[in-house]
Design an enzyme around this catalytic site. Structure first.
Site, mmCIF file in Angstrom:
data_model
loop_
_atom_site.group_PDB
_atom_site.id
_atom_site.type_symbol
_atom_site.label_atom_id
_atom_site.label_comp_id
_atom_site.label_asym_id
_atom_site.label_seq_id
_atom_site.Cartn_x
_atom_site.Cartn_y
_atom_site.Cartn_z
ATOM 1 N N ASN A 9 -39.831 -27.035 4.093
ATOM 2 C CA ASN A 9 -38.961 -26.072 3.036
ATOM 3 C C ASN A 9 -39.136 -24.446 3.287
ATOM 4 O OD1 ASN A 9 -38.128 -24.976 0.616
ATOM 5 N ND2 ASN A 9 -39.881 -25.393 -0.546
ATOM 6 N N LYS A 11 -37.654 -22.081 2.029
ATOM 7 C CA LYS A 11 -37.595 -21.388 0.615
ATOM 8 C C LYS A 11 -36.643 -20.334 0.898
ATOM 9 C CE LYS A 11 -42.073 -22.877 -0.813
ATOM 10 N NZ LYS A 11 -43.339 -22.465 -1.398
ATOM 11 N N HIS A 91 -38.971 -28.629 -7.493
ATOM 12 C CA HIS A 91 -40.038 -28.006 -7.206
ATOM 13 C C HIS A 91 -40.696 -27.073 -7.817
ATOM 14 C CE1 HIS A 91 -41.953 -25.061 -4.485
ATOM 15 N NE2 HIS A 91 -41.976 -26.142 -3.526
ATOM 16 N N GLU A 93 -41.598 -24.318 -8.149
ATOM 17 C CA GLU A 93 -41.139 -22.919 -8.340
ATOM 18 C C GLU A 93 -39.867 -22.779 -9.024
ATOM 19 O OE1 GLU A 93 -42.987 -21.602 -4.014
ATOM 20 O OE2 GLU A 93 -40.828 -21.706 -4.295
ATOM 21 N N GLU A 163 -47.146 -31.754 -4.992
ATOM 22 C CA GLU A 163 -47.631 -30.420 -4.699
ATOM 23 C C GLU A 163 -48.412 -30.127 -5.926
ATOM 24 O OE1 GLU A 163 -43.970 -27.975 -5.014
ATOM 25 O OE2 GLU A 163 -43.489 -28.510 -6.885
ATOM 26 N N SER A 209 -49.807 -26.220 0.872
ATOM 27 C CA SER A 209 -50.506 -25.529 1.868
ATOM 28 C C SER A 209 -50.878 -26.254 3.175
ATOM 29 C CB SER A 209 -51.910 -24.511 1.605
ATOM 30 O OG SER A 209 -51.320 -23.648 0.423
#
Length: 245
Positions: A9, A11, A91, A93, A163, A209
């Site tokens: 990803n 981003k 996601h 975010e 996640e 991470s």
């Protein structure tokens, strides 16, 4: 036996020139390993022309609408016309910065499936929920609502990605045991929602991470079927090491 899947990803990173260089580096680093890179919308067309067959191009978001007066949105029809294979949905975010609810995520999953695009459905808890030991009920609600009215046949095309929000971009990573606990819980939930056969076939990725240093230990866990990789996917060597793990 489920095949592992590693998804990058990117981003909101890379100019088109940087993206081309990164794909070319991946073309050199990867042999026959299959992978997916979810890139900015602006890069999809160009990167699709130069990537190798074993690299699938994905998108990072999809509109809840197929067309219409929705300025700035990108529809499932548009993504399909570019032969996009995967799209990240829900996601953390997007949930945090764009107020995407489970209901919105569910609608986006349906849009992706309508066009034959595989949705990578994200879920996960905050540090507060985990400390209060409320993370599993929270995750159950996320998944149930994201999959509302998704048939068993449609679900065959879905990928899930755990996640833990507290481990994204913080340098913290869930231990393999912590991640496995959630993955096993989700697989059991999928058995209840659908059946054991579909549950066993579903890929559930870990996304918090992931680095070359921890990928191998995570992938050894029974119910972890790969990774959704953020920062490390922007470095061809690191991303390749994760895939090889």
């Amino acid at each position: 036996m489920r095949n592992k899947l590693v998804v990058g990803n990117w981003k909101m990173n890379t100019t088109i020139d940087e993206a081309i260089a990164l794909i070319n580096n991946l073309n050199k680093e990867l042999d026959e390993q299959q992978t997916v890179v979810c890139v900015p919308f602006t890069h999809i067309s160009e990167l699709s022309k130069i990537k190798k067959a074993n690299i699938k191009i994905g998108a990072q978001n999809i509109s809840a609408h197929s067309n219409g007066a929705y300025t700035g949105e990108i529809s499932n029809v548009m993504l399909k016309s570019l032969s996009v294979a995967y799209v990240i949905v829900g996601h953390s975010e997007r949930r945090e910065y764009h107020n995407e609810t489970n209901e919105v995520v569910n609608t986006k999953v349906k849009r992706a499936l309508e066009s034959g695009i595989t949705p990578i459905i994200c879920f996960g808890e905050s540090l507060t929920l985990r400390k209060e030991n409320k993370h599993l009920p929270f995750i159950e609600k996320q998944i149930k609502e994201a999959l509302l009215n998704i048939s068993a046949e449609e679900f065959k095309q879905c990928v899930l990605a755990y996640e833990p929000i507290w481990a994204i971009g913080t340098g913290e990573t869930a231990t393999p045991a912590q991640a496995q606990e959630v993955h096993a819980f989700v697989r059991n939930l999928l058995t209840k929602l659908y059946n054991n056969a579909l549950s066993e076939k579903c890929k559930i990725l870990y996304g918090g991470s992931v680095k070359p240093s921890n990928a191998s230990a995570l992938f050894k866990e029974k119910d972890i079927d790969g990774a959704l990789v953020g920062g490390a996917s922007l470095k061809a060597v690191d991303f390749t090491q994760i895939i090889n793990a």
